[in-house]
Design a protein around this motif. Structure first.
Motif, PDB file in Angstrom:
ATOM      1  N   PHE A 322     120.819   4.978   3.006  1.00  0.00           N
ATOM      2  CA  PHE A 322     119.400   5.174   3.303  1.00  0.00           C
ATOM      3  C   PHE A 322     119.008   6.630   3.593  1.00  0.00           C
ATOM      4  O   PHE A 322     117.827   6.927   3.695  1.00  0.00           O
ATOM      5  CB  PHE A 322     119.000   4.295   4.487  1.00  0.00           C
ATOM      6  CG  PHE A 322     119.275   2.835   4.280  1.00  0.00           C
ATOM      7  CD1 PHE A 322     118.453   2.062   3.468  1.00  0.00           C
ATOM      8  CD2 PHE A 322     120.366   2.223   4.876  1.00  0.00           C
ATOM      9  CE1 PHE A 322     118.708   0.722   3.269  1.00  0.00           C
ATOM     10  CE2 PHE A 322     120.630   0.868   4.689  1.00  0.00           C
ATOM     11  CZ  PHE A 322     119.802   0.110   3.870  1.00  0.00           C
ATOM     12  N   GLY A 323     119.984   7.505   3.808  1.00  0.00           N
ATOM     13  CA  GLY A 323     119.673   8.901   4.069  1.00  0.00           C
ATOM     14  C   GLY A 323     119.885   9.285   5.524  1.00  0.00           C
ATOM     15  O   GLY A 323     119.800   8.454   6.427  1.00  0.00           O
ATOM     16  N   VAL A 324     120.141  10.575   5.748  1.00  0.00           N
ATOM     17  CA  VAL A 324     120.484  11.055   7.084  1.00  0.00           C
ATOM     18  C   VAL A 324     119.308  10.971   8.048  1.00  0.00           C
ATOM     19  O   VAL A 324     119.498  10.862   9.269  1.00  0.00           O
ATOM     20  CB  VAL A 324     121.024  12.498   6.998  1.00  0.00           C
ATOM     21  CG1 VAL A 324     119.925  13.459   6.593  1.00  0.00           C
ATOM     22  CG2 VAL A 324     121.675  12.926   8.303  1.00  0.00           C
ATOM     23  N   THR A 325     118.070  11.053   7.549  1.00  0.00           N
ATOM     24  CA  THR A 325     116.902  11.009   8.431  1.00  0.00           C
ATOM     25  C   THR A 325     116.283   9.621   8.529  1.00  0.00           C
ATOM     26  O   THR A 325     115.206   9.460   9.107  1.00  0.00           O
ATOM     27  CB  THR A 325     115.827  11.993   7.928  1.00  0.00           C
ATOM     28  OG1 THR A 325     115.432  11.617   6.596  1.00  0.00           O
ATOM     29  CG2 THR A 325     116.355  13.420   7.910  1.00  0.00           C
ATOM     30  N   SER A 326     116.948   8.618   7.997  1.00  0.00           N
ATOM     31  CA  SER A 326     116.394   7.261   7.965  1.00  0.00           C
ATOM     32  C   SER A 326     116.445   6.593   9.335  1.00  0.00           C
ATOM     33  O   SER A 326     117.225   6.972  10.212  1.00  0.00           O
ATOM     34  CB  SER A 326     117.174   6.404   6.963  1.00  0.00           C
ATOM     35  OG  SER A 326     118.509   6.221   7.398  1.00  0.00           O
ATOM     36  N   GLY A 327     115.606   5.582   9.495  1.00  0.00           N
ATOM     37  CA  GLY A 327     115.636   4.780  10.717  1.00  0.00           C
ATOM     38  C   GLY A 327     116.944   4.027  10.851  1.00  0.00           C
ATOM     39  O   GLY A 327     117.427   3.789  11.965  1.00  0.00           O
ATOM     40  N   GLN A 328     117.527   3.631   9.727  1.00  0.00           N
ATOM     41  CA  GLN A 328     118.812   2.936   9.756  1.00  0.00           C
ATOM     42  C   GLN A 328     119.892   3.834  10.362  1.00  0.00           C
ATOM     43  O   GLN A 328     120.725   3.367  11.154  1.00  0.00           O
ATOM     44  CB  GLN A 328     119.229   2.514   8.341  1.00  0.00           C
ATOM     45  CG  GLN A 328     118.373   1.410   7.745  1.00  0.00           C
ATOM     46  CD  GLN A 328     117.163   1.947   6.996  1.00  0.00           C
ATOM     47  OE1 GLN A 328     116.753   3.093   7.176  1.00  0.00           O
ATOM     48  NE2 GLN A 328     116.574   1.114   6.131  1.00  0.00           N
ATOM     49  N   ALA A 329     119.881   5.127   9.970  1.00  0.00           N
ATOM     50  CA  ALA A 329     120.864   6.057  10.518  1.00  0.00           C
ATOM     51  C   ALA A 329     120.646   6.269  12.015  1.00  0.00           C
ATOM     52  O   ALA A 329     121.604   6.333  12.791  1.00  0.00           O
ATOM     53  CB  ALA A 329     120.789   7.390   9.781  1.00  0.00           C
ATOM     54  N   LEU A 330     119.374   6.353  12.440  1.00  0.00           N
ATOM     55  CA  LEU A 330     119.078   6.522  13.863  1.00  0.00           C
ATOM     56  C   LEU A 330     119.588   5.325  14.657  1.00  0.00           C
ATOM     57  O   LEU A 330     120.190   5.487  15.721  1.00  0.00           O
ATOM     58  CB  LEU A 330     117.576   6.696  14.084  1.00  0.00           C
ATOM     59  CG  LEU A 330     117.136   6.780  15.560  1.00  0.00           C
ATOM     60  CD1 LEU A 330     117.786   7.965  16.249  1.00  0.00           C
ATOM     61  CD2 LEU A 330     115.621   6.862  15.666  1.00  0.00           C
ATOM     62  N   ALA A 331     119.371   4.120  14.143  1.00  0.00           N
ATOM     63  CA  ALA A 331     119.861   2.921  14.835  1.00  0.00           C
ATOM     64  C   ALA A 331     121.378   2.948  14.948  1.00  0.00           C
ATOM     65  O   ALA A 331     121.943   2.560  15.980  1.00  0.00           O
ATOM     66  CB  ALA A 331     119.411   1.668  14.087  1.00  0.00           C
ATOM     67  N   GLY A 332     122.046   3.419  13.895  1.00  0.00           N
ATOM     68  CA  GLY A 332     123.496   3.516  13.950  1.00  0.00           C
ATOM     69  C   GLY A 332     123.962   4.498  15.003  1.00  0.00           C
ATOM     70  O   GLY A 332     124.951   4.256  15.705  1.00  0.00           O
ATOM     71  N   VAL A 333     123.243   5.610  15.147  1.00  0.00           N
ATOM     72  CA  VAL A 333     123.611   6.630  16.127  1.00  0.00           C
ATOM     73  C   VAL A 333     123.355   6.151  17.550  1.00  0.00           C
ATOM     74  O   VAL A 333     124.127   6.446  18.465  1.00  0.00           O
ATOM     75  CB  VAL A 333     122.834   7.933  15.844  1.00  0.00           C
ATOM     76  CG1 VAL A 333     122.980   8.914  16.994  1.00  0.00           C
ATOM     77  CG2 VAL A 333     123.337   8.559  14.552  1.00  0.00           C
ATOM     78  N   VAL A 334     122.266   5.412  17.756  1.00  0.00           N
ATOM     79  CA  VAL A 334     121.971   4.904  19.104  1.00  0.00           C
ATOM     80  C   VAL A 334     123.074   3.958  19.562  1.00  0.00           C
ATOM     81  O   VAL A 334     123.345   3.850  20.766  1.00  0.00           O
ATOM     82  CB  VAL A 334     120.594   4.206  19.124  1.00  0.00           C
ATOM     83  CG1 VAL A 334     120.357   3.512  20.465  1.00  0.00           C
ATOM     84  CG2 VAL A 334     119.479   5.219  18.868  1.00  0.00           C
ATOM     85  N   GLY A 335     123.756   3.302  18.616  1.00  0.00           N
ATOM     86  CA  GLY A 335     124.828   2.369  18.955  1.00  0.00           C
ATOM     87  C   GLY A 335     125.844   2.944  19.920  1.00  0.00           C
ATOM     88  O   GLY A 335     126.021   2.429  21.035  1.00  0.00           O
ATOM     89  N   PRO A 336     126.553   4.032  19.561  1.00  0.00           N
ATOM     90  CA  PRO A 336     127.540   4.582  20.496  1.00  0.00           C
ATOM     91  C   PRO A 336     126.927   5.199  21.739  1.00  0.00           C
ATOM     92  O   PRO A 336     127.573   5.229  22.793  1.00  0.00           O
ATOM     93  CB  PRO A 336     128.253   5.655  19.655  1.00  0.00           C
ATOM     94  CG  PRO A 336     127.282   6.007  18.577  1.00  0.00           C
ATOM     95  CD  PRO A 336     126.568   4.713  18.262  1.00  0.00           C
ATOM     96  N   LEU A 337     125.681   5.678  21.648  1.00  0.00           N
ATOM     97  CA  LEU A 337     125.045   6.255  22.823  1.00  0.00           C
ATOM     98  C   LEU A 337     124.820   5.195  23.901  1.00  0.00           C
ATOM     99  O   LEU A 337     124.825   5.495  25.096  1.00  0.00           O
ATOM    100  CB  LEU A 337     123.711   6.899  22.442  1.00  0.00           C
ATOM    101  CG  LEU A 337     123.762   7.970  21.346  1.00  0.00           C
ATOM    102  CD1 LEU A 337     122.407   8.631  21.188  1.00  0.00           C
ATOM    103  CD2 LEU A 337     124.830   8.998  21.644  1.00  0.00           C
ATOM    104  N   ILE A 338     124.632   3.946  23.473  1.00  0.00           N
ATOM    105  CA  ILE A 338     124.505   2.839  24.421  1.00  0.00           C
ATOM    106  C   ILE A 338     125.870   2.252  24.741  1.00  0.00           C
ATOM    107  O   ILE A 338     126.183   1.913  25.893  1.00  0.00           O
ATOM    108  CB  ILE A 338     123.577   1.742  23.851  1.00  0.00           C
ATOM    109  CG1 ILE A 338     122.202   2.328  23.522  1.00  0.00           C
ATOM    110  CG2 ILE A 338     123.441   0.582  24.827  1.00  0.00           C
ATOM    111  CD1 ILE A 338     121.503   2.959  24.684  1.00  0.00           C
ATOM    112  N   GLU A 339     126.714   2.151  23.707  1.00  0.00           N
ATOM    113  CA  GLU A 339     128.022   1.514  23.882  1.00  0.00           C
ATOM    114  C   GLU A 339     128.884   2.253  24.898  1.00  0.00           C
ATOM    115  O   GLU A 339     129.560   1.621  25.721  1.00  0.00           O
ATOM    116  CB  GLU A 339     128.744   1.451  22.541  1.00  0.00           C
ATOM    117  CG  GLU A 339     130.142   0.853  22.633  1.00  0.00           C
ATOM    118  CD  GLU A 339     130.812   0.740  21.283  1.00  0.00           C
ATOM    119  OE1 GLU A 339     132.048   0.733  21.242  1.00  0.00           O
ATOM    120  OE2 GLU A 339     130.104   0.653  20.254  1.00  0.00           O
TER     121      GLU A 339
END
Length: 369
Positions: A322-339
């Motif tokens: 989906f691209g580096v600036t996509s919402g999908q990528a942001l959701a993936g990054v938030v994963g470890p920030l919460i985990e």
């Protein structure tokens, strides 16, 4: 919560003997909190820092993050007694429970939570579903070790997840992002991911540190014996795991500082289903292990391997698709920030829950078959 002291299993019971924690270990939540703040400050105060880190990537995988994870995992995998893995592979209830939790319940729960909490945000929803499909093969190793889980069991279960990741990730992506939404009359973005991306991820984040840990123990014991290896060598390399963890956290937060600070409401909406997911998966898995008669160490290992996710793979797939600036990528990054903070807290919950196990159940060698 030993990292630097690395207590080992005793010959009589197989359980780890209690040791006095170093100041480094006692203040672990403080160090992690400081690492998060340091990452945010670096990303915000040095504008070129984030782009420089982004430039250091190969095939969508960040080289600095990969380096931090490899440094983090190596000492823990060097502690594994590989000659005892047969005691895990023969434990059918543990293996079956792990497969059901990771590959049936985990993705299904994340799918349900994504649609429940983010019905109006399809990009974030898709990103969360991808996170749910990527079962943990990396950072879970250190959470398990901090909680005094069974190292040998963790090594076997992450290897098992790696095999299923290669075989099932693409198939489950098609099921949860194409087939199932169609059956339910929902609109959902599809997922196009190559098997090679998954294989590279598995080889990098598990294969390299696993091989290094195995060879280190084999060669070290051959040259100096097990007593020297476990009493002299392991305590020296133990702190490296914590340094790798803190380095990885700094890099993660530095890379996403703008998104975290600039889109706080979006981050909060993504974070809520993730919090529910981690709590449900960990608590349910821990309760299952206790109910079916597993000892503390394997119950803990089952819980952490079921609750953790392979955010490296999720981010790489989201960026590639989906691209580096996509919402999908942001959701993936938030994963470890919460985990990271949630599973650190669950380490303390797990250690507190030891009181509900008998002395016999505190042994990792307790028969569970």
């Amino acid at each position: 919560m030993p990292v630097t002291t690395a207590p080992e299993a005793t010959a009589e019971t197989g359980s780890r003997s209690p040791v006095k924690l170093s100041m480094l270990d006692k203040l672990l939540p403080v160090w992690i909190g400081l690492a998060m703040v340091a990452g945010l400050l670096l990303g915000r105060t040095i504008p070129a820092f984030g782009p420089a880190l982004d430039a250091m990537s190969i095939g969508g995988i960040s080289v600095p993050i990969a380096l931090g994870l490899l440094i983090m995992m190596y000492p823990v995998l060097a502690k594994v007694r590989y000659d005892r893995l047969d005691t895990v592979t023969s434990d059918r209830r543990l293996l079956a429970s792990s497969l059901v939790l990771n590959w049936l319940l985990g993705p299904a729960i994340m799918f349900a939570l994504a649609w429940t909490f983010l019905p109006d945000l399809p990009e974030y929803r898709t990103g969360l579903i991808i996170v749910g499909l990527a079962r943990c093969i990396a950072m879970v190793i250190i959470w398990n070790d901090l909680a005094c889980g069974d190292r040998e069991a963790a090594a076997v279960l992450v290897a098992l997840n790696s095999v299923f990741q290669v075989l099932a990730f693409g198939l489950l992506g098609w099921f949860y992002l194409d087939l199932l939404p169609g059956w339910l009359g929902l609109t959902q973005s599809g997922l196009d991911v190559s098997v090679w991306t998954i294989v590279v991820n598995v080889l990098l984040f598990l294969g390299i540190p696993l091989a290094a840990g195995f060879l280190t123990r084999k060669l070290g014991e051959r040259a100096k014996g097990r007593t020297w290896y476990e009493d002299r060598f392991l305590p020296k390399i133990g702190p490296i795991a914590l340094y790798g963890l803190l380095f990885t956290i700094v890099i993660l937060f530095a890379l996403q500082g703008d998104a975290i600070i600039g889109q706080p409401l979006d981050v909060a909406r993504i974070a809520l289903p993730l919090l529910v997911y981690f709590a449900l998966m960990w608590a349910g898995s821990f309760a299952l292990g206790k109910t079916i008669g597993m000892g503390y160490e394997r119950t803990t290992t089952l819980a952490f391997t079921a609750a953790g996710n392979n955010f490296e793979l999720a981010i790489a797939v989201a960026i590639a698709t989906f691209g580096v600036t996509s919402g999908q990528a942001l959701a993936g990054v938030v994963g470890p920030l919460i985990e990271v903070p949630v599973l650190v807290a669950l380490v303390y919950v797990s250690l507190w829950a030891r009181r509900f196990f008998t002395a016999k159940q505190l042994s990792s060698r307790q028969a569970t078959r």
